[in-house]
Write a protein that holds these residues in place. Sequence first.
Motif, PDB file in Angstrom:
ATOM      1  N   ARG A   4     -25.727 -18.844  30.212  1.00 13.84           N
ATOM      2  CA  ARG A   4     -26.100 -19.806  31.248  1.00 13.84           C
ATOM      3  C   ARG A   4     -26.674 -21.071  30.608  1.00 13.84           C
ATOM      4  NH1 ARG A   4     -30.465 -21.278  34.504  1.00 13.84           N
ATOM      5  NH2 ARG A   4     -29.890 -21.752  36.639  1.00 13.84           N
ATOM      6  N   GLY A   5     -27.528 -20.885  29.607  1.00 12.59           N
ATOM      7  CA  GLY A   5     -28.107 -22.034  28.909  1.00 12.59           C
ATOM      8  C   GLY A   5     -27.052 -22.892  28.237  1.00 12.59           C
ATOM      9  N   LEU A   8     -25.216 -24.914  30.925  1.00 17.73           N
ATOM     10  CA  LEU A   8     -26.024 -26.012  31.454  1.00 17.73           C
ATOM     11  C   LEU A   8     -26.473 -26.989  30.372  1.00 17.73           C
ATOM     12  CD1 LEU A   8     -28.236 -23.979  33.956  1.00 17.73           C
ATOM     13  CD2 LEU A   8     -26.242 -25.414  34.470  1.00 17.73           C
ATOM     14  N   LYS A   9     -25.988 -26.770  29.135  1.00 22.80           N
ATOM     15  CA  LYS A   9     -26.341 -27.622  27.983  1.00 22.80           C
ATOM     16  C   LYS A   9     -27.852 -27.597  27.692  1.00 22.80           C
ATOM     17  CE  LYS A   9     -22.100 -29.137  27.616  1.00 22.80           C
ATOM     18  NZ  LYS A   9     -21.208 -28.197  27.029  1.00 22.80           N
ATOM     19  N   GLN A  10     -28.500 -26.470  27.991  1.00 20.54           N
ATOM     20  CA  GLN A  10     -29.928 -26.311  27.699  1.00 20.54           C
ATOM     21  C   GLN A  10     -30.155 -25.665  26.337  1.00 20.54           C
ATOM     22  OE1 GLN A  10     -31.078 -24.011  31.097  1.00 20.54           O
ATOM     23  NE2 GLN A  10     -31.579 -25.823  32.308  1.00 20.54           N
ATOM     24  N   VAL A  11     -29.128 -25.008  25.804  1.00 21.23           N
ATOM     25  CA  VAL A  11     -29.214 -24.381  24.487  1.00 21.23           C
ATOM     26  C   VAL A  11     -28.562 -25.321  23.490  1.00 21.23           C
ATOM     27  CG1 VAL A  11     -28.506 -22.432  23.071  1.00 21.23           C
ATOM     28  CG2 VAL A  11     -29.194 -22.058  25.432  1.00 21.23           C
ATOM     29  N   THR A  12     -29.364 -25.765  22.522  1.00 14.19           N
ATOM     30  CA  THR A  12     -28.874 -26.676  21.491  1.00 14.19           C
ATOM     31  C   THR A  12     -29.305 -26.151  20.128  1.00 14.19           C
ATOM     32  OG1 THR A  12     -30.870 -28.026  21.527  1.00 14.19           O
ATOM     33  CG2 THR A  12     -29.106 -28.645  23.060  1.00 14.19           C
ATOM     34  N   ASN A  15     -33.177 -25.803  19.666  1.00 13.63           N
ATOM     35  CA  ASN A  15     -34.006 -24.718  20.200  1.00 13.63           C
ATOM     36  C   ASN A  15     -33.468 -23.318  19.905  1.00 13.63           C
ATOM     37  OD1 ASN A  15     -31.877 -24.676  21.998  1.00 13.63           O
ATOM     38  ND2 ASN A  15     -33.114 -25.081  23.810  1.00 13.63           N
TER      39      ASN A  15
END
Length: 113
Positions: A4-5, A8-12, A15
């Motif tokens: 999911r991350g 949504l481009k929340q996992v880079t 992090n």
Amino acid sequence: MIIRGLALKQVTSANVGALLAKESKVGGLNGVIWAVVIGFVALLWFNDPLLGMVIGIAILLNIVAAALAEVFVPMILDKYKIDPAISVSDILTTVTNIVGFVAFWELVTIFLI
């Protein structure tokens, strides 16, 4: 959560370390709890403390490997432009099956044979 991350481009790459540390802690705690429970059940069932220990350690290794694979596999698939949501469940199942099988039999070889 990683899939999911990623969607949504929340996992880079910035992090990933924090996510890996968190998954390692959760997987380690979960693994220790289940290793103690399953190891104790095996001890009672087979009346063999060494076998209970082997089963407990194999469970611990399997759960920790699954937690780490849950971080790395989706990220590797995403890097190669493969949708992690499609393939990750089959790959994670294969990883946990192989790690569990190899861990158990290697521990049996070391401690029981």
